[in-house]
Design a protein around this motif. Structure first.
Motif, PDB file in Angstrom:
ATOM      1  N   ASN A 253      -4.172  -7.787  -4.302  1.00 48.40           N
ATOM      2  CA  ASN A 253      -4.501  -8.459  -3.051  1.00 48.40           C
ATOM      3  C   ASN A 253      -3.722  -9.761  -2.894  1.00 48.40           C
ATOM      4  OD1 ASN A 253      -6.253  -6.620  -1.814  1.00 48.40           O
ATOM      5  ND2 ASN A 253      -7.999  -7.325  -3.012  1.00 48.40           N
ATOM      6  N   ARG A 256      -0.352  -8.473  -1.738  1.00 49.98           N
ATOM      7  CA  ARG A 256      -0.432  -7.980  -0.366  1.00 49.98           C
ATOM      8  C   ARG A 256      -0.446  -9.132   0.629  1.00 49.98           C
ATOM      9  NH1 ARG A 256      -5.127  -3.480  -1.775  1.00 49.98           N
ATOM     10  NH2 ARG A 256      -3.694  -1.799  -2.427  1.00 49.98           N
ATOM     11  N   SER A 330      -5.825  -5.930   4.344  1.00 43.67           N
ATOM     12  CA  SER A 330      -5.289  -4.635   4.772  1.00 43.67           C
ATOM     13  C   SER A 330      -4.854  -4.667   6.234  1.00 43.67           C
ATOM     14  CB  SER A 330      -6.329  -3.531   4.554  1.00 43.67           C
ATOM     15  OG  SER A 330      -6.451  -3.219   3.178  1.00 43.67           O
ATOM     16  N   LYS A 333      -1.402  -6.458   6.051  1.00 43.67           N
ATOM     17  CA  LYS A 333      -0.330  -5.688   5.428  1.00 43.67           C
ATOM     18  C   LYS A 333       0.076  -4.520   6.307  1.00 43.67           C
ATOM     19  CE  LYS A 333       1.964  -3.204   2.121  1.00 43.67           C
ATOM     20  NZ  LYS A 333       2.507  -1.837   2.179  1.00 43.67           N
ATOM     21  N   GLY A 377       0.123  -0.508  -1.570  1.00 45.03           N
ATOM     22  CA  GLY A 377      -0.726   0.242  -0.654  1.00 45.03           C
ATOM     23  C   GLY A 377       0.040   0.769   0.536  1.00 45.03           C
ATOM     24  N   HIS A 382      -4.255   1.643   3.506  1.00 44.89           N
ATOM     25  CA  HIS A 382      -4.854   0.527   4.253  1.00 44.89           C
ATOM     26  C   HIS A 382      -5.649   1.023   5.456  1.00 44.89           C
ATOM     27  CE1 HIS A 382      -3.168  -2.568   1.760  1.00 44.89           C
ATOM     28  NE2 HIS A 382      -1.993  -1.971   1.815  1.00 44.89           N
ATOM     29  N   ILE A 385      -8.925   1.963   3.917  1.00 45.86           N
ATOM     30  CA  ILE A 385      -9.707   0.772   3.601  1.00 45.86           C
ATOM     31  C   ILE A 385     -10.389   0.242   4.858  1.00 45.86           C
ATOM     32  CG2 ILE A 385      -9.531  -1.657   2.907  1.00 45.86           C
ATOM     33  CD1 ILE A 385      -7.311  -0.769   0.948  1.00 45.86           C
TER      34      ILE A 385
END
Length: 396
Positions: A253, A256, A330, A333, A377, A382, A385
């Protein structure tokens, strides 16, 4: 007025930043323009990683810059994000280096390491005297780290690691690898909690890193296959604070978050090239930038760039308050990389046939962004998520 000045003038980002944040951004912009841009096209063509820049990045304070103490700069989240943006405006490979070193390897040690481990590695990594890598992804695993096959077993007081990792950034030049493995000792966790992190000096017998050849993306960067064959480590090689997949995910994270900003740097570079070409190239007796369709393309690219930067800034302010969630990362990103690629593709159309040459940075950025889209990811991960956050249903 230079093209980046045109972009800055139309949207006054500086008004939302502190003097310290603007200083970090300018330092990173200067580094990218003076040390990366003059050589990056040749390095990309020759698949050459310029190791001599590592110490310079350390001296400038960019390595682990968001960490506190141990020789790290202790900069804020927005300052770090702005540095990522400017370095990736040079090339994704160099923002990736800063991310692997600082957001993955150094963050793992800072978050989960013992005091002895921190003292041993972090000061040297902050200066660039030591390089780290983060060995999580496996050939069969990809987006499913829970299927990890690398194992660590006890042998007397030692640990012995066996397994394979793939797409491990910096592994062949690293001094230490943060290796994630599943342990077979119930005392160290059961089920998903059994995943633990280990600090593996890369000189340890049985550790081998082989650069991956044939890449058409991230060519000025280093990614490797890693083999671990009976790698024997002392008992204190384990990261005491990391138990289960929450350990590596906590580092992912961090990386990201840097990508949220960095991808916007690549996008800005593409937009700059398109603006410059639109004002210098004449077709049918006038600059192509005087055509309505070209201006519409530039406007659309600019809007998505600034939306992405504002989103990154919002996430940075949340991070500084300790309120940033994985789902919010997420959002950033997914949006930043997807829109950066769209901007790169649209910019190429303005550049015409010359846009596929190294006279412009657009194809290099587009190729690199394909890798950025996949690592830390994929779009699909994502999306899942975010889907889980919206429905409270797990579709993994």
């Amino acid at each position: 007025m230079t093209d980046v000045s045109r972009i800055d003038a139309v949207f006054d980002l500086d008004g939302l930043l502190t003097p310290e944040e603007r200083d970090w951004q300018q330092r990173a912009r200067t580094f990218a323009r003076e040390r990366i841009l003059p050589v990056i096209d040749r390095d990309f063509e020759q698949a050459h990683f310029r190791r001599e820049l590592i110490g310079e990045l350390g001296a400038a304070g960019f390595l682990g810059m968001h960490l506190q103490a141990y020789g790290c700069a202790g900069a804020g989240a927005v300052s770090y994000g702005l540095a990522c943006l400017e370095l990736e405006a040079g090339d994704s490979g160099w923002r990736t280096f800063v991310s692997v070193q600082g957001s993955l390897a150094m963050s793992a040690i800072a978050k989960y390491g013992s005091e002895e481990q921190k003292q041993q590695w972090l000061p040297r990594m902050a200066t660039g005297d030591a390089v780290g890598c983060f060995a999580l992804t496996e050939p069969q695993g990809g987006s499913d780290p829970a299927a990890m096959r690398t194992v660590a077993r006890r042998d007397g007081d030692d640990w012995v690691l066996d397994g394979d990792k793939r797409w491990i950034g910096l592994a062949s030049i690293a001094d230490v690898a943060v290796v994630w493995a599943r342990v077979d000792d119930p005392a160290y966790g059961e089920g998903a909690r059994a995943v633990r992190g280990f600090l593996v000096p890369t000189s340890t017998p049985g550790f081998a890193a082989t650069p991956i050849a044939g890449k058409l993306s991230m060519r000025a960067s280093v990614q490797c296959d890693v083999s671990l064959e009976a790698v024997r480590l002392p008992a204190d090689a384990i990261l005491p604070g990391a138990r289960g997949l929450s350990g590596p995910f906590g580092c992912l994270n961090e990386a990201r978050y840097g990508i949220v900003w960095g991808a916007m740097g690549a996008a800005r570079s593409c937009l700059e090239a398109a603006i410059e070409r639109s004002t210098s190239r004449e077709v049918f007796g006038r600059p192509i930038g005087a055509a309505q369709l070209t201006q519409a393309k530039l406007a659309d690219m600019f809007v998505e760039l600034e939306k992405g930067i504002l989103l990154a800034l919002h996430l940075g302010r949340l991070k500084e308050r300790g309120a940033l969630t994985p789902a919010q990362i997420s959002v950033g990103k997914l949006n930043s990389v997807r829109e950066a690629l769209a901007i790169a593709h649209q910019a190429r159309t303005i550049l015409g046939g010359d846009g596929i040459t190294d006279a412009f940075p657009v194809m290099r950025h587009a190729a690199n962004l394909e890798s950025v889209r996949t690592y830390e990811g994929t779009d699909e991960i994502h999306q899942l998520i975010l889907g889980r956050a919206l429905t409270d249903l797990d579709a993994f």
